[in-house]
Write an enzyme that holds these catalytic residues in place. Sequence first.
Site, PDB file in Angstrom:
ATOM      1  N   GLU A 122       0.805  -1.172   0.224  1.00 32.51           N
ATOM      2  CA  GLU A 122      -0.233  -0.054   0.020  1.00 32.51           C
ATOM      3  C   GLU A 122       1.178   1.125  -0.249  1.00 32.51           C
ATOM      4  O   GLU A 122       1.783   1.122  -0.170  1.00 32.51           O
ATOM      5  CB  GLU A 122      -0.832  -0.257   1.408  1.00 32.51           C
ATOM      6  CG  GLU A 122      -1.565  -1.054   1.325  1.00 32.51           C
ATOM      7  CD  GLU A 122      -1.692  -1.014   2.866  1.00 32.51           C
ATOM      8  OE1 GLU A 122      -2.400  -0.073   3.631  1.00 32.51           O
ATOM      9  OE2 GLU A 122      -2.778  -2.277   2.929  1.00 32.51           O
ATOM     10  N   LYS A 157       2.126   4.545   1.489  1.00 35.06           N
ATOM     11  CA  LYS A 157       2.217   5.518   3.174  1.00 35.06           C
ATOM     12  C   LYS A 157       1.867   6.788   3.600  1.00 35.06           C
ATOM     13  O   LYS A 157       3.047   7.320   2.517  1.00 35.06           O
ATOM     14  CB  LYS A 157       3.484   4.681   4.159  1.00 35.06           C
ATOM     15  CG  LYS A 157       3.382   5.344   4.828  1.00 35.06           C
ATOM     16  CD  LYS A 157       4.759   4.841   5.556  1.00 35.06           C
ATOM     17  CE  LYS A 157       4.998   4.925   7.003  1.00 35.06           C
ATOM     18  NZ  LYS A 157       5.228   6.329   7.562  1.00 35.06           N
ATOM     19  N   GLU A 189      -5.560   7.039   8.078  1.00 38.00           N
ATOM     20  CA  GLU A 189      -4.737   8.161   7.700  1.00 38.00           C
ATOM     21  C   GLU A 189      -5.731   9.502   7.360  1.00 38.00           C
ATOM     22  O   GLU A 189      -6.296   9.500   6.540  1.00 38.00           O
ATOM     23  CB  GLU A 189      -3.695   7.948   6.790  1.00 38.00           C
ATOM     24  CG  GLU A 189      -2.804   8.999   7.399  1.00 38.00           C
ATOM     25  CD  GLU A 189      -1.740   8.129   8.490  1.00 38.00           C
ATOM     26  OE1 GLU A 189      -2.020   7.096   9.099  1.00 38.00           O
ATOM     27  OE2 GLU A 189      -0.534   9.192   9.006  1.00 38.00           O
TER      28      GLU A 189
HETATM   29  S1  IVH Z   1      -0.570   0.056   8.766  1.00 37.31           S
HETATM   30  C1  IVH Z   1       0.762  -1.977  13.268  1.00 37.31           C
HETATM   31  N1  IVH Z   1      -0.813   1.467   6.474  1.00 37.31           N
HETATM   32  O1  IVH Z   1       1.813   5.220   9.377  1.00 37.31           O
HETATM   33  C2  IVH Z   1       0.950  -0.308  11.997  1.00 37.31           C
HETATM   34  N2  IVH Z   1      -0.193   2.426   8.074  1.00 37.31           N
HETATM   35  O2  IVH Z   1       4.150   3.967  11.436  1.00 37.31           O
HETATM   36  C3  IVH Z   1      -0.122  -0.530  10.762  1.00 37.31           C
HETATM   37  N3  IVH Z   1       0.233   4.630   7.552  1.00 37.31           N
HETATM   38  O3  IVH Z   1       0.944   5.249  12.360  1.00 37.31           O
HETATM   39  C4  IVH Z   1       0.426   0.478  10.055  1.00 37.31           C
HETATM   40  N4  IVH Z   1       0.299   4.737   5.545  1.00 37.31           N
HETATM   41  O4  IVH Z   1      -0.823   6.068  10.917  1.00 37.31           O
HETATM   42  C5  IVH Z   1      -0.462   1.181   7.664  1.00 37.31           C
HETATM   43  N5  IVH Z   1      -0.873   2.118   4.297  1.00 37.31           N
HETATM   44  C6  IVH Z   1      -0.474   2.710   5.876  1.00 37.31           C
HETATM   45  C7  IVH Z   1      -0.441   4.021   5.548  1.00 37.31           C
HETATM   46  C8  IVH Z   1       0.346   3.662   7.312  1.00 37.31           C
HETATM   47  C9  IVH Z   1       0.245   5.582   6.392  1.00 37.31           C
HETATM   48  C10 IVH Z   1       0.945   5.451   9.346  1.00 37.31           C
HETATM   49  C11 IVH Z   1       0.441   5.423  10.124  1.00 37.31           C
HETATM   50  C12 IVH Z   1       1.641   4.914  11.325  1.00 37.31           C
HETATM   51  C13 IVH Z   1       2.286   5.013  10.024  1.00 37.31           C
HETATM   52  C14 IVH Z   1       3.771   3.778  10.793  1.00 37.31           C
END
Ligand code: IVH
Length: 686
Positions: free
Chosen positions: A105, A107, A166
């Site tokens: 995905e 980020k 997010e």
């Molecule tokens: S999964 C166990 N997927 O990135 C954490 N996070 O350090 C699972 N983020 O605080 C998070 N896009 O806010 C996930 N597609 C995405 C994301 C995402 C942005 C952010 C999220 C998290 C940080 C990870």
Amino acid sequence: MQALAERLHHLNYQYYQNDVSEVTDQDFDRLLAELAALETAHPALAQPNSPTQRVGGSITKQFATVPHRYPMLSLGNTYSEDDLREFDERVQKGLEGAPYAYVCELKFDGVAMSLRYENGQLTQGVTRGDGTKGDVVTANVRTIRNLPLHLRPVPNQPPDLEVRGEVFMPLVVFAELNAEREANNEALLANPRNAASGALKLQDSAQVAARRLSLFAYSLLAPGRTFGSHSETLEALTAYGLPVSDTWRRCTSLADVLAFVHEWERKRFTLPVATDGIVIKVDNLRQQDQLGFTAKSPRWAIAYKYPAEAGRTRLLAVEYNVGRTGAVVPVAILAPVPLAGTVVKRATLHNANQIEALGLRVGDLVLVEKGGEIIPKITGVVLAERPVEAVPIVYPTACPACGTALLRPEGEVHFRCPNERGCPPQLKARLEHYVSRKALNIDGLGAETVGRFFDLGLLPTVADIYTLSTRRAELVTLERMGEKSIDNLLAGIEKSKAASFDKVLFGLGIRHVGETVARKLAAHYRSIAALAAAPAAEMAAVPEVGGIIAEGVAVWFREPENQRLIERLQAAGVQLALTGEAPALASKALTGKSFVLSGVFEHHSREELQRLIESHGGKISGSISKKLSYLVAGENMGPAKREKAVAMKVPIITEADLLALLPGHGSPAGEAPGGSAQPQPQLSLF
Ligand code: IVH
């Protein structure tokens, strides 16, 4: 009312999830206004998840804090393909040879949010906080445009579920808001992430609505096991009507993952949201369980961060800016180049050494880089493509603003204009500094207004700010000012007289006197009279001050013009002494301990945490060293700091850990008792 609400929910869903406008914007607004009017007339019938809640209106005085039902962890970061290979090897080993797949995905660079839906209704939105507990920001979350306030009913939907996603400010919205703010002389938002996180902390949800936030959902948590894989979860989220970015892809090999990473390296800039990397997750949920977690993050997922975005463009010219302290800073004027989602036209060149080190000439093809922050920099010259007509840069010998010969004091990197009293940009920048947020924080008197007043001759010095009230009649005739903004401005000036002495001292802009030094000096000497009378050698012994700063302060107070300035500020009623008793330490819990604060904190501003640490006897340190007691890590702390702390075996703690070290946990140290707004006795200064 119910029929109207359903129609509006449907139109929202069509618009945000399917990109379909069934009615015009005007018709939509008309239906919304009709519902809002009915709700005003029949408040008992208004529903908490009514589509009218998107425009906000409720005020949250203080956000309640609640524990997360499932901790909100973060992800391990990697910056290279080799790291990704190692991650894949660890996964392979952990799964003991069983076949597996990943989901990749984007980020999204925003703020993590937990959303609770009970029986399909959105009931709660909670920020990440420290990962174990966060702030309840439900009213603010309801204003997020593309977030459904209730889910589409689908068979087997868990009755109580938590969605993680997010929250972000779309790039176009960010650009528009900043353009508006610029036009209104308001401070600009630093980047879309800060803008989103700042918006979520606003008390008035109508203001949050105006920030036009969006969300992408990326995970779902519910008691029991509802789905077999992450990809099925994403499909279910979509079926429920939640916004899931359709950029995700299931990858069955590391090669697929790397292809995805490469594909989005550039394509990500076409997305409506800032992204800083790719998140790679093991798809099968049983396999996720098998791999488990480390103390901070899952072993089944990792974030790959793209390197800072670099571009190539021509250097058209070099301009020279004169700062508050007279330092002359070169700025590169570039042929516009799109970089990391914006068009870059200027970059900092730092100083003459930098220009020399790069061997830069006007006309050169240069490499421009943009890291996390907004000001890009020049990192190299493509010598092979230097045009014959490229012109060597001749550093000016006279101030570009006032013509005074520039000096370069021994050991300094900057050339300086010594004309402190007459160089317009220096005078202007000193005014800007005085009114800025961390100094006197004068509402209604921003940098632009100050500059304008300076140009009009209204503000030759900061003391003249306090004479503006006598010129109200003249001010209201200024273009784009009006009675209301002038009255706001005058009220802001009046209020600033209550700002504490350390803020004033910082606001004076004495060289090397930053916020911390100003606080130390104010706390030690308690009045400007005592400070002005102090010999440099004595001042140098105050912790954090030292010889160079002390000498600078002493020289400043010896200047007759500065003495006049202080007398005028005194006469205007500005706080030039700390009032009340010297504050006793709240405790000695942190005596002998030193701290570095890094990143953004959830419950307290960095300034508050600093004060809290100091009020319990602890010290704030400027950099990470072996002697440091703790690194307090907030959100988005840079990886370099963390690595350094780990290498030096400095314990890394969270904001919550820090608060837990304090007796009476969490109450921020107040101002000196008695407040600082009382009139003070007139002191004879010099
Ligand atoms: S999964 C166990 N997927 O990135 C954490 N996070 O350090 C699972 N983020 O605080 C998070 N896009 O806010 C996930 N597609 C995405 C994301 C995402 C942005 C952010 C999220 C998290 C940080 C990870």
